[in-house]
Motif scaffolding. Sequence first.
Motif, PDB file in Angstrom:
ATOM      1  N   GLU A   1       1.035  -1.240  -0.067  1.00 23.27           N
ATOM      2  CA  GLU A   1      -0.080  -0.141  -0.075  1.00 23.27           C
ATOM      3  C   GLU A   1       0.988   1.346  -0.100  1.00 23.27           C
ATOM      4  O   GLU A   1       0.641   2.051  -0.664  1.00 23.27           O
TER       5      GLU A   1
ATOM      6  N   THR B   1       2.748   1.590  -3.530  1.00 23.54           N
ATOM      7  CA  THR B   1       1.687   1.869  -4.622  1.00 23.54           C
ATOM      8  C   THR B   1       1.112   3.467  -4.329  1.00 23.54           C
ATOM      9  O   THR B   1       1.049   3.966  -5.395  1.00 23.54           O
TER      10      THR B   1
ATOM     11  N   THR C   1      -1.902   7.103 -10.047  1.00 25.73           N
ATOM     12  CA  THR C   1      -3.219   6.291  -9.696  1.00 25.73           C
ATOM     13  C   THR C   1      -3.288   5.131 -11.004  1.00 25.73           C
ATOM     14  O   THR C   1      -3.857   3.996 -10.525  1.00 25.73           O
ATOM     15  N   SER C   2      -3.017   5.412 -12.262  1.00 29.38           N
ATOM     16  CA  SER C   2      -3.304   4.292 -13.407  1.00 29.38           C
ATOM     17  C   SER C   2      -2.312   3.058 -13.147  1.00 29.38           C
ATOM     18  O   SER C   2      -2.819   1.962 -13.791  1.00 29.38           O
TER      19      SER C   2
ATOM     20  N   ARG D   1      -1.471   1.773 -10.122  1.00 31.40           N
ATOM     21  CA  ARG D   1      -1.448   1.376  -8.759  1.00 31.40           C
ATOM     22  C   ARG D   1      -1.838  -0.248  -8.723  1.00 31.40           C
ATOM     23  O   ARG D   1      -1.389  -1.292  -8.240  1.00 31.40           O
ATOM     24  N   GLU D   2      -3.007  -0.785  -9.376  1.00 28.88           N
ATOM     25  CA  GLU D   2      -3.774  -1.849  -9.454  1.00 28.88           C
ATOM     26  C   GLU D   2      -2.947  -2.735  -9.867  1.00 28.88           C
ATOM     27  O   GLU D   2      -2.444  -3.979  -9.297  1.00 28.88           O
ATOM     28  N   SER D   3      -2.245  -2.758 -11.180  1.00 32.15           N
ATOM     29  CA  SER D   3      -1.468  -3.643 -11.674  1.00 32.15           C
ATOM     30  C   SER D   3      -0.076  -4.026 -10.904  1.00 32.15           C
ATOM     31  O   SER D   3       0.465  -4.963 -10.739  1.00 32.15           O
ATOM     32  N   THR D   4       0.289  -2.776 -10.409  1.00 29.79           N
ATOM     33  CA  THR D   4       1.570  -2.951  -9.683  1.00 29.79           C
ATOM     34  C   THR D   4       1.405  -3.602  -8.406  1.00 29.79           C
ATOM     35  O   THR D   4       2.111  -4.330  -7.624  1.00 29.79           O
ATOM     36  N   ALA D   5       0.281  -3.302  -7.698  1.00 31.56           N
ATOM     37  CA  ALA D   5       0.138  -3.975  -6.457  1.00 31.56           C
ATOM     38  C   ALA D   5      -0.015  -5.386  -6.729  1.00 31.56           C
ATOM     39  O   ALA D   5       0.662  -6.206  -5.833  1.00 31.56           O
ATOM     40  N   LYS D   6      -0.645  -6.075  -7.741  1.00 34.52           N
ATOM     41  CA  LYS D   6      -0.486  -7.482  -8.001  1.00 34.52           C
ATOM     42  C   LYS D   6       1.011  -7.992  -8.055  1.00 34.52           C
ATOM     43  O   LYS D   6       1.347  -9.084  -7.562  1.00 34.52           O
ATOM     44  N   GLU D   7       1.668  -7.300  -9.039  1.00 31.41           N
ATOM     45  CA  GLU D   7       3.167  -7.918  -9.133  1.00 31.41           C
ATOM     46  C   GLU D   7       3.849  -7.727  -7.658  1.00 31.41           C
ATOM     47  O   GLU D   7       4.657  -8.650  -7.547  1.00 31.41           O
TER      48      GLU D   7
ATOM     49  N   HIS E   1       2.800  -7.810  -4.474  1.00 34.82           N
ATOM     50  CA  HIS E   1       2.491  -8.747  -3.744  1.00 34.82           C
ATOM     51  C   HIS E   1       3.390 -10.210  -4.105  1.00 34.82           C
ATOM     52  O   HIS E   1       3.864 -10.705  -3.034  1.00 34.82           O
TER      53      HIS E   1
END
Length: 161
Positions: free
Chosen positions: A69, A72, A77-78, A80-86, A88
Amino acid sequence: MKKKSYPLFFVGLLFICGLFFYQQTTSRSAETTVARLQVTGAVTDSSAAQACLTVLKQNLQAATQKDVEGYTATLVTSARESTAKEMHAFFAKYDLTHELLSFEVVKQEADSMLVAAQQKTVNQGQNDYRDHITQAHHTFVLENGQWKIKETVMTNTEFID
């Protein structure tokens, strides 16, 4: 017998003093390295450059702490979601420490900044990951009044293990 205990006492005292001064010297050296890290390069707005330096420090600290958290939050903002998955998956596999060695502004505009940073990464875990120093080119942009990392390109990696 008492005469022999005095030299041992003084030798012990000198040894303890030596350890104390050695510890003080090494801790000051580490503090000096961190304190010496300054913004260099083509700076036109020092407050914006300092803000980007702070964001990059937060990014690397979050990566070291495996704080997805926090990591990211330093990104646009654009991304954050894909980077968070990577991240983790990456954080689950590796235990790394990240250190910022230098921060040079290459190009600065009102709403964007290109920075060349030297970064050191050291493996603290059991999985294979080579320690290295790399030059990272970070593109920062203003997003809702805050500087965020839009893109990072790593170049000139020197393995140190």
